[in-house]
Design a protein around this motif. Structure first.
Motif, mmCIF file in Angstrom:
data_model
loop_
_atom_site.group_PDB
_atom_site.id
_atom_site.type_symbol
_atom_site.label_atom_id
_atom_site.label_comp_id
_atom_site.label_asym_id
_atom_site.label_seq_id
_atom_site.Cartn_x
_atom_site.Cartn_y
_atom_site.Cartn_z
ATOM 1 N N MET A 1 0.832 -1.208 0.000
ATOM 2 C CA MET A 1 0.000 0.000 0.000
ATOM 3 C C MET A 1 0.856 1.243 0.000
ATOM 4 N N GLY A 193 -15.358 -5.865 8.200
ATOM 5 C CA GLY A 193 -15.454 -5.705 6.751
ATOM 6 C C GLY A 193 -16.907 -5.729 6.319
ATOM 7 N N SER A 194 -17.629 -6.757 6.716
ATOM 8 C CA SER A 194 -19.056 -6.847 6.449
ATOM 9 C C SER A 194 -19.610 -8.061 7.189
ATOM 10 N N GLY A 260 -13.089 -2.699 10.514
ATOM 11 C CA GLY A 260 -12.342 -3.358 9.456
ATOM 12 C C GLY A 260 -10.851 -3.116 9.452
ATOM 13 N N GLN A 261 -10.412 -2.056 10.104
ATOM 14 C CA GLN A 261 -8.976 -1.771 10.119
ATOM 15 C C GLN A 261 -8.572 -1.171 11.449
ATOM 16 N N ARG A 316 -8.876 5.182 -4.857
ATOM 17 C CA ARG A 316 -8.439 5.484 -6.226
ATOM 18 C C ARG A 316 -7.713 4.291 -6.794
ATOM 19 N N PRO A 317 -8.152 3.834 -7.931
ATOM 20 C CA PRO A 317 -7.513 2.648 -8.489
ATOM 21 C C PRO A 317 -6.144 2.990 -9.048
ATOM 22 N N ARG A 319 -2.819 1.283 -10.019
ATOM 23 C CA ARG A 319 -2.228 -0.044 -10.170
ATOM 24 C C ARG A 319 -0.869 0.067 -10.826
ATOM 25 N N LYS A 320 -0.067 -0.903 -10.481
ATOM 26 C CA LYS A 320 1.234 -0.931 -11.135
ATOM 27 C C LYS A 320 1.021 -1.239 -12.617
ATOM 28 N N SER A 321 1.866 -0.692 -13.439
ATOM 29 C CA SER A 321 1.629 -0.817 -14.868
ATOM 30 C C SER A 321 2.740 -1.623 -15.509
ATOM 31 N N ALA A 324 5.427 1.837 -17.715
ATOM 32 C CA ALA A 324 5.453 3.181 -18.260
ATOM 33 C C ALA A 324 5.903 4.185 -17.201
ATOM 34 N N THR A 325 5.514 3.945 -15.978
ATOM 35 C CA THR A 325 5.926 4.835 -14.892
ATOM 36 C C THR A 325 6.563 4.003 -13.788
#
Ligand SMILES: Nc1ncnc2c1ncn2[C@@H]1O[C@H](COP(=O)(O)OP(=O)(O)OP(=O)(O)O)[C@@H](O)[C@H]1O
Ligand SMILES: [Mg+2]
Lengths: 326, 514
Positions: A1, A193-194, A260-261, A316-317, A319-321, A324-325
């Motif tokens: 994270m 969580g639920s 949940g956390q 916010r999604p 994600r590792k790509s 490119a970055t």
């Protein structure tokens, strides 16, 4: 994270705050002061550890302050008036408070009621019951009290690690292990969580709820005993509002109020932060002790804002790509 | 695993099950029989009662009448945990996992490897990795599950259920968010389990898959049993007739010719549009009255493209134009302001508000577009809700019902209605027909065509290539987060799309998707 986990932020606030205090009052940075801080907040550390479990599981327990009050009165009366050996009195009150918590958990689960309401009722019930027992402060003079209170480990620098501080530290460590290393702990997070999902995944949600509130009340009972050692008395008005202090400690410690956390260690740091503010005000001497509350309020605000920010970030999604970055 | 019981009696026997929710009779005297080692498809329209039957059998809902026997022995589980104890493992339709726990904890919740009362974290992760490797997934199992895409979450849920070593395995629409490759892996594992004597119940709206994998089919309609057949001897049309209770009107593909489209006005265009690490820069023109399909594997950048186009994600390069004028699309609000609509694929998390009624859900986006100071009157709301409930055949046709109580496919229709109600000029649909039954499927495709004839511009993502081919004027094929090919007119067919997808490097497509 990405980013700092909330616990780390709490730790940074604590260290930075402590450094600031120490710059102004160099005496603060001594084992003596730290030892006192642990002793003064031992009962709070214990209830807050229990509260952490409840809040991570998505609930809340407003009854803990009253349970502490009831415990002090019960223990004082049992030892001083009814002639019960202290150890027996302790076992009895712990059994009683555990049963009380289990009952609240059962009501919450079976009737599907909000924990807020059920434990609010529990709060009035326990406080009322302690007034029924006695309305005045009952001093405890049993010899075991002075023995235990006098016992302390010497720390380098002249500080004293008292027996009740040791009990608190043991409970914090035990609580952290229970939360992070056991199946019970994993289920606590699952409930947070639920509840529905946890139940569909085969978690015994009812039993878990009962156990969690039982744990919280049991720890409140232990905190009550510790409190009676701390004050050597039982009083029905003791520990009023402690449920709120402990909720504050939990939230400042980085636990999500929606469940949940979170972590027990974070809560412990939250307790220390509150204790530190109190200590600063004592050293200053000119400030009213209400500043503790104000400072706690400001911190709470800051932490809740921070968590909202973190939650929004996590949504916010990102994600590792494919490269490119970075 | 050995099945030690009377071989004469079926593995799972359901007899005379009834279940009502208030006035809604969701199941009426339904029988169902599952034999050891068979894969049994449970089919029916949206709202037919499939999920309810599963939940009644597994004790999530209390039943009003009927009995359940496993290997001849009567069982009455009262929770999912009890059902598991009786040997039934289930993946419910709502992907039931916990986003706040790690992938490994999700896989092993309540059954973690233990030593001296302590969870063996290392061992658990190792096993989790091995388990997911069977599904061709290689992800960090210590990360929270919520970090991963719906597809990965779905695979995790399936892997968990498969690993529970139950005698009966129930999968309620497990393939809805998987691509072909993952479906193949899943089917391979299902066949292996069936070979070991495990009975598998499989719910799906993909009839191709049903014919590919199942041995037997049971059909429900309006909460009643229609019949049980052998898959091999049941013609497809007959099956559809059993499900719908009527013939399915054929959808014919008659698209306007390519030349006609050149003449059409451009609705929105994107030049060199993209975001580093998200989607490589692309050019895209969307014309009025035109359907553009986005095809590609999971994780190829389809959803990412859609989010950029709508403004749900901020582009860091390129220029967007609406009606020829440059615009900034940085937030969903910008998108809505320019008349865009976006129907996301994650309907549970991104769309439906389960507690609100069908009517309230439908008018949500329209109200937001108008602003809070111009509330829709109750009359207008009722009118809009009624229109879309009818148009999309949402069942039961009661606009005041909380959406959470609708069947999965009907929830999907409500979400679609919400965006249609805003009368957008550009609508982005991410997997619009997922979880929707054959009848409604045809309806929605027909609807898509009608909307286009009215001048709407559509950007549609779908994993079903047949479907894309049917309604698209142009198809953009994506691979590895880049637009690699654009097909138009006669070039649009399944073979060409597949060829473009598979051109090279297809093996890397199973990375996580945002
Ligand atoms: N908890 C509930 N309360 C009230 N009604 C419900 C509930 N769950 C389902 N229903 C109703 O029961 C009927 C059957 O729903 P079910 O979810 O079993 O359909 P399904 O066959 O699984 O459909 P789909 O293919 O869309 O998933 C529907 O009319 C639905 O509205
Ligand atoms: Mg369903």
């Amino acid at each position: 994270m990405k980013g700092l986990p909330p616990v780390l932020i709490t730790a940074i606030v604590l260290v930075a705050g402590f450094a600031l205090c120490a710059v102004q009052f160099p005496n603060i940075a001594s084992t003596r002061v730290v030892g006192n801080l642990l002793t003064d907040n031992a009962f709070l550390g214990i209830v807050a550890a229990g509260m952490t479990f409840v809040i991570i599981s998505g609930g809340i327990d407003l009854s803990v302050g009253s349970v502490i009050g009831f415990t002090t009165v019960f223990v004082a009366l049992a030892i001083e008036r009814w002639g019960v050996p202290p150890l027996v009195a302790f076992v009895a009150i712990l059994a009683l408070s555990a049963a009380f918590g289990a009952a609240m958990g059962a009501v919450i689960h079976v009737f599907d009621l909000p924990p807020f309401i059920v434990t609010l009722a529990g709060m009035f019930l326990a406080r009322g019951a302690s007034f029924l027992l006695s309305t005045e402060s009952v001093p405890i003079t049993a010899p075991v009290y002075s023995t235990v209170s006098d016992f302390a480990l010497r720390m380098p620098g002249g500080g004293r690690l008292t027996s009740i501080a040791i009990i608190m530290l043991a409970i914090v460590i035990g609580g952290a292990l229970l939360l992070h290393l056991t199946r019970f702990g994993a289920n606590v997070y699952a409930l947070g969580g639920s509840r529905t999902t946890a139940s569909l995944m085969g978690v015994a949600v009812g039993k878990m709820t009962i156990k969690i509130y039982m744990l919280s009340s049991l720890l409140a009972g232990i905190a009550g005993i510790v409190f009676s050692f701390y004050t050597s008395a039982g009083y029905s008005l003791s520990a009023v509002g402690v449920e709120l202090d402990s909720i504050a400690a939990v939230v400042i410690g980085g636990t999500l109020l929606t469940g949940g956390q979170g972590s027990v260690i974070g809560t412990f740091l939250g307790v220390l932060i509150q204790g530190m503010i109190q200590t600063y005000i004592n050293f200053d001497g000119t400030l009213s002790s209400w500043w503790t509350k104000i400072a706690t309020g400001v911190l709470l605000f800051a932490f809740i804002a921070l968590q909202q920010g973190l939650v929004a970030l996590a949504r916010r999604p990102v994600r590792k790509s494919a490269g490119a970055t970075t | 695993m050995e099945i030690s019981s009377d071989p004469a009696s079926p593995l799972l026997e359901v007899r005379g099950i009834s279940k009502s929710f208030g006035a809604v009779r969701a199941l009426q005297e339904v029988d169902f029989t599952l034999r050891a080692g068979e894969i049994h498809a449970l089919l029916g329209e949206n709202g037919a009662g499939k999920s309810t039957l599963i939940k009644v059998v597994t004790g999530v809902f209390a039943r009003d009448a009927g009995i359940v026997r496993i290997s001849g022995e009567e069982v009455a589980p009262r929770s999912a945990k009890a059902a598991l104890g009786a040997g039934i493992a289930t993946v419910y339709q709502e992907v039931n996992l916990l986003p706040n726990l790690s992938v490994a904890q999700n896989l092993f919740l309540d059954r973690q490897p233990m030593r001296f009362g302590i969870v063996r974290e290392g061992e658990m992760r190792r096993r989790a990795k091995a388990l997911l490797a069977d599904f061709g997934l290689d992800i960090d199992v210590a990360a929270p599950l919520g970090n991963y895409s719906v597809a990965i979450q779905h695979v995790t849920a399936i892997a968990r259920a498969m690993d529970l070593s139950a005698r009966v395995l129930i999968l309620d629409e497990p393939t809805a968010s998987l691509d072909r490759h993952e479906v193949e892996i899943l089917f391979g594992i299902m066949r292996k389990l069936a070979g070991r004597g495990i009975g598998i119940v499989f719910v799906s709206h993909f009839l191709d898959q049903v014919y590919e994998i199942s041995d037997r089919i049971t059909v429900l309609r309006n909460g009643r049993l229609v019949g049980e057949r052998e898959t091999a001897s049941l013609p497809r049309l007959e099956l559809i007739r059993m499900m719908l209770g009527r013939e399915l009107a054929e959808t014919t593909s008659a698209r306007a010719s390519a030349t006609e489209h050149e003449a059409r006005e451009i609705c929105a265009s994107f030049e060199g549009y993209g975001k580093a690490g998200y989607v490589a820069p692309f050019n895209l023109e969307l014309r009025h009255g035109e359907v553009v399909g986005l095809a590609g594997l999971l994780g190829s950048g389809r959803t990412e493209t859609a989010r950029l186009v709508f403004g749900a994600e901020r582009a860091d390069r390129g220029q967007a134009k609406v009606g020829g004028a440059p615009v900034r699309l940085q937030t969903p609000r910008d998108g809505v302001r320019h008349g865009f609509g976006y129907c996301p694929e994650e309907r549970k998390t991104d769309g439906i508000v389960a507690e609100l009624s069908v009517r309230e859900n439908i008018v949500l986006a329209l109200q937001a577009k108008r602003g809070l100071h111009r509330p829709l009157s109750r009359r207008e709301q009722d009118e809009i809700a009624r229109r879309y409930v009818k148009m999309l055949d949402i069942r039961p046709p009661d606009p005041e019902r909380p959406v959470g109580l609708l069947s999965g496919g009907n929830q999907q229709k409500v979400l679609l209605a919400r965006w249609l109600a805003t009368s957008p000029r550009l609508l982005v649909l991410d997997e619009p027909t997922r979880g929707i039954d054959v009848g409604a499927h045809a309806e929605i495709i027909r609807l898509i065509r009608e909307l286009c004839d009215d001048g709407l511009s559509l950007l549609v993502i779908s994993s079903e290539l047949d479907e894309i081919v049917t309604y698209s004027d142009r198809v953009v094929v994506l691979r590895d987060r880049a637009h690699v090919e654009e097909l138009a007119g006669g070039a649009i067919d399944v073979g060409n799309i597949l060829a473009a997808i598979a051109a090279d490097g297809a093996a890397t497509a199973h990375e996580g998707r945002a």
